[in-house]
Design an enzyme around this catalytic site. Structure first.
Site, PDB file in Angstrom:
ATOM      1  N   CYS A  28       0.863  -1.169   0.000  1.00  0.00           N
ATOM      2  CA  CYS A  28       0.000   0.000   0.000  1.00  0.00           C
ATOM      3  C   CYS A  28       0.901   1.221   0.000  1.00  0.00           C
ATOM      4  O   CYS A  28       2.028   1.158  -0.477  1.00  0.00           O
ATOM      5  CB  CYS A  28      -0.960  -0.019   1.186  1.00  0.00           C
ATOM      6  N   MET A  29       0.476   2.337   0.540  1.00  0.00           N
ATOM      7  CA  MET A  29       1.266   3.553   0.459  1.00  0.00           C
ATOM      8  C   MET A  29       2.507   3.514   1.342  1.00  0.00           C
ATOM      9  O   MET A  29       3.491   4.185   1.074  1.00  0.00           O
ATOM     10  CB  MET A  29       0.415   4.767   0.840  1.00  0.00           C
TER      11      MET A  29
END
Length: 494
Positions: A28-29
């Site tokens: 994810c980020m």
């Protein structure tokens, strides 16, 4: 400091049990998310001290290594290369048993693990283990549908914001139509991407999910009447696209088990699109449109009537929701609000949790002795925290100490109440994309009172979160006692 992604990936791989133990790779980020066949083979203590690793989160569905924005993308790429280069004897079981290249029925594919990530790659996921079902598993799978869309939402949101400034200032009139097209193209087809990711995540053929979801935004639906009411293109939005792709996946799986193999390649796609498409037109779009309208109306009503209290609750509870993984349920809500209104009014309220976290960390820093090792951790993690990346502070500072985590929640509640109070006065603050928070959210702010007013209210909320998080932690955080207890448990500071 920029970490060496190759060396970090090479250090992580043996500590999670080697290639044979890795069943899925995603990110994810900020986190490298791994599916492990046997989580007990991972060496958590050694992983935490790998250079570049900011923290570790062990969930019932994934093994998450916190690396921070930017770094996580590079390390994931290097990690995937190491997995791909592993000898066949060391390859994950899922990779060794994968069928030959070519089309295969969705029924023959293993279920996806439901781990949120911006990019899914590496070996195919293995069988679902016990403990990964239930509410949290459903939320993770829903998040996996929307998280890959965040980079495009952020990019298009920033371009839309810049274009809005140019339009208001009357500058570059020849360029603004082009920027409008660039910023709006993705949003116009958002339903298609949602449908594609939904089918991919829930075991269907992605392109069939996208094909059925595309019906939602096709201009021709304006000629269709459902329940005596003409439909409109886009009715139901992302929720309608999600439901349409889920229906398509169910129809496809039903067909795979019943259609003769010789006719499968012809009948299954046709029946999937036909049955799910008609179901979408004559049921799902109407129902999803009603739900989407209710979501928007409920958010506006909540802020207009109970804004300060709603902000207090949302800002105060967001950190615990993140810890439990329940915050993922809000992703479809954010996406629906962005599609309906152009921005989500919930994200700025939730972002205040990060402000409380920063204020709490600052108070811990002040209360510690000058030679305390934890001060070094806080100094390195604060810049990321100010930009909305809270994992280093959560897992490195407040959560291990205990009480500062609660006082950080108090700071988030104060910031949320501040922003919510102005919403009650009619000044709504929203974000045109999901993902960033803290100072990184300023380029994505939008509202109904102009950018200056919107930015001022959001900045005031951040300051309130910083101040209350700091004061509450300084007064009630029990920092000295907590650090002393930790030192007694681990006198060597390891």
């Amino acid at each position: 400091m920029r970490i060496d992604s190759s060396s970090t990936a090479a250090a992580i791989l043996p500590l999670v049990g080697g290639p044979a133990n890795v069943t899925s790779v995603a990110h994810c980020m900020t986190r490298l998310r791994l599916g492990l066949a046997d989580p007990s083979r991972a060496d958590e203590a050694a992983l935490r001290v790998v250079p570049g690793v900011l923290g570790l989160v062990v969930d019932d569905g994934s093994y998450q290594v916190v690396l921070g924005p930017g770094a996580v993308t590079r390390v994931t790429t290097a990690f995937e290369k190491l997995i791909a280069a592993a000898p066949s004897a060391d390859a994950p079981p899922a990779a060794r048993s994968a069928p030959a290249a070519g089309p295969s029925p969705a029924a023959d594919l293993p279920d996806a693990p439901g781990v949120p990530g911006e990019r899914r790659a590496g070996p195919a996921p293995g069988p679902r283990r016990a403990g990964t079902t239930g509410t949290k598993a459903v939320l993770r799978r829903l998040a996996a549908v929307f998280l890959p869309l965040i980079p495009a939402l952020i990019g298009c949101g920033i371009i839309a914001g810049v274009n809005g400034l140019l339009l208001n200032a009357g500058l570059l009139p020849g360029l603004t139509p082009a920027l409008t097209a660039v910023a709006s193209g993705f949003m116009a087809l958002l339903a298609v991407f949602v449908g594609y990711n939904t089918a991919k995540e829930f075991g269907g053929t992605p392109i069939l999910g996208g094909a059925v979801a595309a019906i939602v935004v096709h201009p021709g639906v304006a000629k269709v009447t459902a329940f005596g009411v003409p439909l409109s293109p886009g009715q139901g939005g992302v929720l309608g696209a999600l439901a349409a792709a889920l229906l398509a996946t169910r129809v496809e799986k039903w067909c795979r088990g019943r259609v003769p193999e010789t006719l499968d390649v012809l009948l299954t796609p046709a029946l999937t699109v036909l049955v799910a498409g008609l179901g979408t037109l004559y049921g799902l779009m109407y129902a999803a449109g009603a739900v989407s309208s209710a979501v928007g109306a409920a958010a506006n009503w909540m802020l207009a009537t109970t804004g300060a209290f709603a902000g207090l609750v949302l800002g105060g509870l967001f950190l615990p929701l993140v810890m439990l993984g329940l915050h993922q349920a809000l992703i479809p809500v954010h996406a629906t609000l962005i599609e309906q209104q152009g921005y989500t009014v919930l994200l700025p309220l939730l972002a205040m949790a990060g402000a409380g976290q920063v204020g709490a960390a600052m108070a811990v820093y002040v209360r510690l002795r000058p030679d305390a090792p934890l001060r070094t951790t806080i100094r390195s993690a604060l810049p990321a925290g100010l930009l909305g990346v809270g994992e280093p502070l959560i897992y490195g500072v407040s959560l291990p100490l205990g009480r500062p985590f609660l006082t950080a929640c108090a700071g988030g509640a104060a910031g949320g109440a501040f922003v919510g109070f102005f919403a009650m006065l009619g000044d709504r603050v929203g974000a045109t994309a999901i993902g960033p928070s803290g100072w990184a959210l300023f380029p994505l702010l939008a509202g109904n009172r102009g950018l200056g007013t919107t930015a001022a209210i959001y900045a005031g909320g951040l300051l309130a979160g910083y101040a209350v998080g700091f004061a509450a932690t300084y007064a009630f955080g029990g920092v000295t006692a907590a650090v002393a207890a930790a030192a007694a448990r681990d006198p060597h500071g390891s």
